[in-house]
Write a protein that holds these residues in place. Structure first.
Motif, PDB file in Angstrom:
ATOM      1  N   ARG A 224     -35.810  15.884  15.132  1.00  0.00           N
ATOM      2  CA  ARG A 224     -34.457  16.088  14.602  1.00  0.00           C
ATOM      3  C   ARG A 224     -34.564  16.354  13.105  1.00  0.00           C
ATOM      4  O   ARG A 224     -35.182  15.591  12.378  1.00  0.00           O
ATOM      5  CB  ARG A 224     -33.584  14.870  14.898  1.00  0.00           C
ATOM      6  CG  ARG A 224     -33.265  14.757  16.388  1.00  0.00           C
ATOM      7  CD  ARG A 224     -32.587  13.448  16.713  1.00  0.00           C
ATOM      8  NE  ARG A 224     -31.453  13.203  15.837  1.00  0.00           N
ATOM      9  CZ  ARG A 224     -30.853  12.019  15.703  1.00  0.00           C
ATOM     10  NH1 ARG A 224     -31.293  10.982  16.373  1.00  0.00           N
ATOM     11  NH2 ARG A 224     -29.830  11.875  14.894  1.00  0.00           N
TER      12      ARG A 224
ATOM     13  N   VAL B 270     -37.918  10.409   1.908  1.00  0.00           N
ATOM     14  CA  VAL B 270     -37.802  10.859   3.299  1.00  0.00           C
ATOM     15  C   VAL B 270     -38.253   9.721   4.209  1.00  0.00           C
ATOM     16  O   VAL B 270     -39.335   9.161   4.014  1.00  0.00           O
ATOM     17  CB  VAL B 270     -38.692  12.096   3.577  1.00  0.00           C
ATOM     18  CG1 VAL B 270     -38.608  12.496   5.048  1.00  0.00           C
ATOM     19  CG2 VAL B 270     -38.281  13.261   2.690  1.00  0.00           C
ATOM     20  N   ASN B 271     -37.404   9.354   5.142  1.00  0.00           N
ATOM     21  CA  ASN B 271     -37.792   8.371   6.150  1.00  0.00           C
ATOM     22  C   ASN B 271     -38.047   9.101   7.464  1.00  0.00           C
ATOM     23  O   ASN B 271     -37.267   9.973   7.844  1.00  0.00           O
ATOM     24  CB  ASN B 271     -36.692   7.326   6.357  1.00  0.00           C
ATOM     25  CG  ASN B 271     -36.530   6.422   5.148  1.00  0.00           C
ATOM     26  OD1 ASN B 271     -37.495   6.143   4.432  1.00  0.00           O
ATOM     27  ND2 ASN B 271     -35.320   5.965   4.908  1.00  0.00           N
TER      28      ASN B 271
ATOM     29  N   TYR C 228     -38.726   8.515  11.542  1.00  0.00           N
ATOM     30  CA  TYR C 228     -38.586   7.507  12.593  1.00  0.00           C
ATOM     31  C   TYR C 228     -39.177   8.026  13.894  1.00  0.00           C
ATOM     32  O   TYR C 228     -38.891   9.152  14.300  1.00  0.00           O
ATOM     33  CB  TYR C 228     -37.114   7.178  12.837  1.00  0.00           C
ATOM     34  CG  TYR C 228     -36.420   6.638  11.608  1.00  0.00           C
ATOM     35  CD1 TYR C 228     -36.305   5.269  11.395  1.00  0.00           C
ATOM     36  CD2 TYR C 228     -35.900   7.509  10.656  1.00  0.00           C
ATOM     37  CE1 TYR C 228     -35.678   4.774  10.260  1.00  0.00           C
ATOM     38  CE2 TYR C 228     -35.284   7.026   9.516  1.00  0.00           C
ATOM     39  CZ  TYR C 228     -35.182   5.661   9.323  1.00  0.00           C
ATOM     40  OH  TYR C 228     -34.573   5.189   8.195  1.00  0.00           O
TER      41      TYR C 228
ATOM     42  N   ASN D 254     -38.639   7.556  17.547  1.00  0.00           N
ATOM     43  CA  ASN D 254     -37.464   7.038  18.250  1.00  0.00           C
ATOM     44  C   ASN D 254     -36.580   6.364  17.198  1.00  0.00           C
ATOM     45  O   ASN D 254     -36.003   7.087  16.401  1.00  0.00           O
ATOM     46  CB  ASN D 254     -37.864   6.183  19.436  1.00  0.00           C
ATOM     47  CG  ASN D 254     -38.684   7.021  20.414  1.00  0.00           C
ATOM     48  OD1 ASN D 254     -38.338   8.177  20.680  1.00  0.00           O
ATOM     49  ND2 ASN D 254     -39.797   6.499  20.887  1.00  0.00           N
ATOM     50  N   ASP D 255     -36.538   5.054  17.072  1.00  0.00           N
ATOM     51  CA  ASP D 255     -35.679   4.511  16.010  1.00  0.00           C
ATOM     52  C   ASP D 255     -36.443   3.642  15.021  1.00  0.00           C
ATOM     53  O   ASP D 255     -35.846   2.937  14.228  1.00  0.00           O
ATOM     54  CB  ASP D 255     -34.496   3.735  16.610  1.00  0.00           C
ATOM     55  CG  ASP D 255     -34.959   2.731  17.625  1.00  0.00           C
ATOM     56  OD1 ASP D 255     -36.185   2.498  17.723  1.00  0.00           O
ATOM     57  OD2 ASP D 255     -34.105   2.170  18.330  1.00  0.00           O
ATOM     58  N   GLU D 256     -37.767   3.710  15.051  1.00  0.00           N
ATOM     59  CA  GLU D 256     -38.542   2.832  14.189  1.00  0.00           C
ATOM     60  C   GLU D 256     -39.220   3.600  13.048  1.00  0.00           C
ATOM     61  O   GLU D 256     -39.866   4.626  13.269  1.00  0.00           O
ATOM     62  CB  GLU D 256     -39.597   2.113  15.036  1.00  0.00           C
ATOM     63  CG  GLU D 256     -40.187   0.948  14.320  1.00  0.00           C
ATOM     64  CD  GLU D 256     -40.520  -0.212  15.243  1.00  0.00           C
ATOM     65  OE1 GLU D 256     -40.315  -0.111  16.467  1.00  0.00           O
ATOM     66  OE2 GLU D 256     -40.997  -1.224  14.707  1.00  0.00           O
ATOM     67  N   ASP D 257     -39.068   3.105  11.830  1.00  0.00           N
ATOM     68  CA  ASP D 257     -39.625   3.743  10.635  1.00  0.00           C
ATOM     69  C   ASP D 257     -41.156   3.759  10.737  1.00  0.00           C
ATOM     70  O   ASP D 257     -41.785   2.700  10.844  1.00  0.00           O
ATOM     71  CB  ASP D 257     -39.174   2.958   9.391  1.00  0.00           C
ATOM     72  CG  ASP D 257     -39.494   3.678   8.087  1.00  0.00           C
ATOM     73  OD1 ASP D 257     -40.515   4.385   8.016  1.00  0.00           O
ATOM     74  OD2 ASP D 257     -38.721   3.506   7.124  1.00  0.00           O
TER      75      ASP D 257
ATOM     76  N   TYR E  78     -43.875   1.540   8.920  1.00  0.00           N
ATOM     77  CA  TYR E  78     -44.263   0.213   9.413  1.00  0.00           C
ATOM     78  C   TYR E  78     -45.003   0.303  10.743  1.00  0.00           C
ATOM     79  O   TYR E  78     -45.277  -0.701  11.383  1.00  0.00           O
ATOM     80  CB  TYR E  78     -43.035  -0.703   9.518  1.00  0.00           C
ATOM     81  CG  TYR E  78     -42.393  -0.863   8.157  1.00  0.00           C
ATOM     82  CD1 TYR E  78     -42.980  -1.677   7.190  1.00  0.00           C
ATOM     83  CD2 TYR E  78     -41.259  -0.153   7.819  1.00  0.00           C
ATOM     84  CE1 TYR E  78     -42.444  -1.792   5.932  1.00  0.00           C
ATOM     85  CE2 TYR E  78     -40.702  -0.258   6.552  1.00  0.00           C
ATOM     86  CZ  TYR E  78     -41.305  -1.086   5.605  1.00  0.00           C
ATOM     87  OH  TYR E  78     -40.775  -1.190   4.348  1.00  0.00           O
TER      88      TYR E  78
ATOM     89  N   SER F 139     -37.210  11.517  14.138  1.00  0.00           N
ATOM     90  CA  SER F 139     -36.093  11.891  13.258  1.00  0.00           C
ATOM     91  C   SER F 139     -36.542  11.817  11.816  1.00  0.00           C
ATOM     92  O   SER F 139     -37.227  10.880  11.419  1.00  0.00           O
ATOM     93  CB  SER F 139     -34.916  10.922  13.424  1.00  0.00           C
ATOM     94  OG  SER F 139     -34.606  10.719  14.769  1.00  0.00           O
TER      95      SER F 139
ATOM     96  N   LEU G 215     -34.952  11.580   8.067  1.00  0.00           N
ATOM     97  CA  LEU G 215     -33.681  11.325   7.377  1.00  0.00           C
ATOM     98  C   LEU G 215     -33.946  11.049   5.904  1.00  0.00           C
ATOM     99  O   LEU G 215     -34.904  10.365   5.563  1.00  0.00           O
ATOM    100  CB  LEU G 215     -32.975  10.102   7.989  1.00  0.00           C
ATOM    101  CG  LEU G 215     -32.374  10.236   9.382  1.00  0.00           C
ATOM    102  CD1 LEU G 215     -31.831   8.902   9.858  1.00  0.00           C
ATOM    103  CD2 LEU G 215     -31.271  11.278   9.400  1.00  0.00           C
ATOM    104  N   PRO G 216     -33.061  11.577   5.041  1.00  0.00           N
ATOM    105  CA  PRO G 216     -33.189  11.227   3.624  1.00  0.00           C
ATOM    106  C   PRO G 216     -32.813   9.761   3.429  1.00  0.00           C
ATOM    107  O   PRO G 216     -31.967   9.243   4.164  1.00  0.00           O
ATOM    108  CB  PRO G 216     -32.187  12.137   2.923  1.00  0.00           C
ATOM    109  CG  PRO G 216     -31.347  12.757   3.977  1.00  0.00           C
ATOM    110  CD  PRO G 216     -31.948  12.483   5.315  1.00  0.00           C
ATOM    111  N   SER G 217     -33.434   9.073   2.485  1.00  0.00           N
ATOM    112  CA  SER G 217     -33.071   7.675   2.261  1.00  0.00           C
ATOM    113  C   SER G 217     -31.750   7.613   1.498  1.00  0.00           C
ATOM    114  O   SER G 217     -31.483   8.446   0.644  1.00  0.00           O
ATOM    115  CB  SER G 217     -34.165   6.942   1.495  1.00  0.00           C
ATOM    116  OG  SER G 217     -34.203   7.381   0.163  1.00  0.00           O
ATOM    117  N   VAL G 218     -30.919   6.661   1.859  1.00  0.00           N
ATOM    118  CA  VAL G 218     -29.620   6.504   1.196  1.00  0.00           C
ATOM    119  C   VAL G 218     -29.448   5.054   0.771  1.00  0.00           C
ATOM    120  O   VAL G 218     -30.073   4.156   1.323  1.00  0.00           O
ATOM    121  CB  VAL G 218     -28.445   6.900   2.123  1.00  0.00           C
ATOM    122  CG1 VAL G 218     -28.549   8.355   2.516  1.00  0.00           C
ATOM    123  CG2 VAL G 218     -28.385   6.027   3.359  1.00  0.00           C
TER     124      VAL G 218
END
Lengths: 313, 92
Positions: free
Chosen positions: B6, B57-58, B60, B62-65, B68, B83, B85-88
């Motif tokens: 994504r 930039v993070n 993931y 599935n849903d885990e960063d 880690y 995915s 995603l930019p960090s916010v």
């Protein structure tokens, strides 16, 4: 309990077991109810710490107006502490904050400057940093002030250890990073094997879409190395688990609490394969400020779209 | 089945507006190389100089960063979603 002032009643929140929300037999889930603080969120802890820190350093004097970017809870807490201590307070807040947050800030006597809702909290931070160049203002700046971390290190983290020294994992939401960094440090000092896991909101496409990477933001006080995991959570899962807290355990918590409980389900499964034990989930606020989103009353699809329209984190 | 990546709005000028891309399973680093071959310049946006992930930039699995998990060595298998995603700043 008897207190000399409302400020003395901050902290020492209850830690409550929620057996019906544990997915496995050998893991016990506990929730720390920060909604029980005077203004209804964990931010009372840091508001008091930030103002006392400003007073102690001499930077905060009676002629200054306290200024802070906030999505709501910190603002409400600072407004309460400021008025109790005789300061004026201005909150910089995204214009899509829930109406309860706006009304509460007004009730506590705060001035509100609205930033563009679509820019989320980043927008408020940028706007407040700009305004703070005017030396009429004193900005504690929760995202960059170690007093935030210290309040959780000495307060929240120590309270958890006093109540549950055998704790194996801690789950909390990621906002300023103050809770995770402060509590995480205290817990790891006690036992380095305690797992610290962050729940992070997956915000709407619009919030991510409007900015370039150069506008990215990592709060200066957040120590990413303290974490053992970070899991993102959508509004939908948060609502589902916030409802479960109420329906199964009678706990009326804010919507981000659901995200924390959802992440704790994953942590519980991992902990179970590692011998089981106790997980503490930090629930940052009560549900009152989110009633207008109808998160509890609508069908899940409607609730999800209503919650996504407001700032739920 | 492939891995679905994504792509956030901020990178879509590189992908002709595409918000999703299907790539072959592999490590996160492999996935970024595959996307760079398809969309030149992609890698230099996502990675910092020195080859680590851009700090804002993070990524993931599935849903885990993945920071880690195993970072750029984290493996994405068939059916996984990755995915970016930019960090916010978080609410507070």
């Amino acid at each position: 309990m008897k207190y000399k002032s409302i400020l003395d009643s901050i902290g020492h929140t209850p830690l409550i077991e929620v057996p019906s929300l544990s997915p496995v037999e050998d893991v016990r889930l506990w929730v720390k109810l920060e909604g029980q603080n005077p203004t209804g969120s964990l931010k009372d802890r840091i508001a008091l710490a930030l103002i006392e820190d400003g007073e102690a350093s001499g930077a905060l004097t009676k002629d200054k107006v306290i200024l802070e970017p906030t999505s709501g809870n910190t603002g409400i807490a600072l407004a309460m502490v400021a008025s109790t201590r005789g300061y004026r307070f201005t909150a910089v807040m995204p214009d899509n904050a829930s109406s309860e947050r706006i009304r509460l800030l007004e009730a506590y006597g705060a001035e509100i400057v609205f930033s563009e809702g679509a820019k989320g909290t980043n927008g408020s931070v940028a706007r407040a940093l700009e305004m703070a160049r005017d030396d009429r203002y004193y900005m504690p700046f929760q995202y960059g002030n170690q007093a935030n971390v210290q309040a959780h290190y000495r307060g929240t983290g120590q309270e958890i250890l006093d109540d549950l020294p055998e704790i194996k994992a801690f789950v909390a939401g990621l906002g300023t990073g103050g809770t995770l960094t402060g509590v995480g440090r205290r817990l790891k000092e006690h036992d380095p094997s305690i797992k610290i896991v962050a729940a992070e909101p997956e915000l709407g496409e619009l919030v991510y879409g409007l900015r370039s990477l150069d506008e990215g933001y990592t709060p200066p006080i957040f120590d990413p190395d303290i974490l053992d995991g970070k899991i993102k959570v959508r509004a939908r899962e948060s609502i589902v688990w916030t409802r479960a807290l109420l329906q199964k355990e009678g706990i009326f918590a804010g919507i981000s609490a659901g995200a924390v409980i959802w992440v704790a389900q994953r942590v519980a499964e991992r902990l179970s394969s590692d011998g089981g034990g106790d997980i503490v989930c930090l629930l940052p606020d009560g549900g009152w400020k989110y009633l207008s989103t109808e998160a509890w009353t609508q069908d899940i699809d409607t609730a999800e779209s209503q919650v996504e329209e407001v700032l739920w984190w | 089945m492939a891995v679905e990546v994504r792509i956030p709005t901020v990178f879509r000028k590189l992908t002709s507006g595409e918000s999703r891309a299907a790539v072959q399973p592999g490590t996160i680093g492999d996935l970024i190389s595959q996307l760079d071959a398809r969309y030149p310049g992609f890698q230099s946006q996502v990675l910092a100089e020195g080859g680590s992930l851009h700090r804002f930039v993070n990524v993931y699995l599935n849903d885990e960063d993945v920071r880690y998990l195993d970072g750029l060595e984290t493996r994405a298998g068939e059916g996984d979603t990755v995915s970016l995603l930019p960090s916010v700043a978080g609410g507070a």
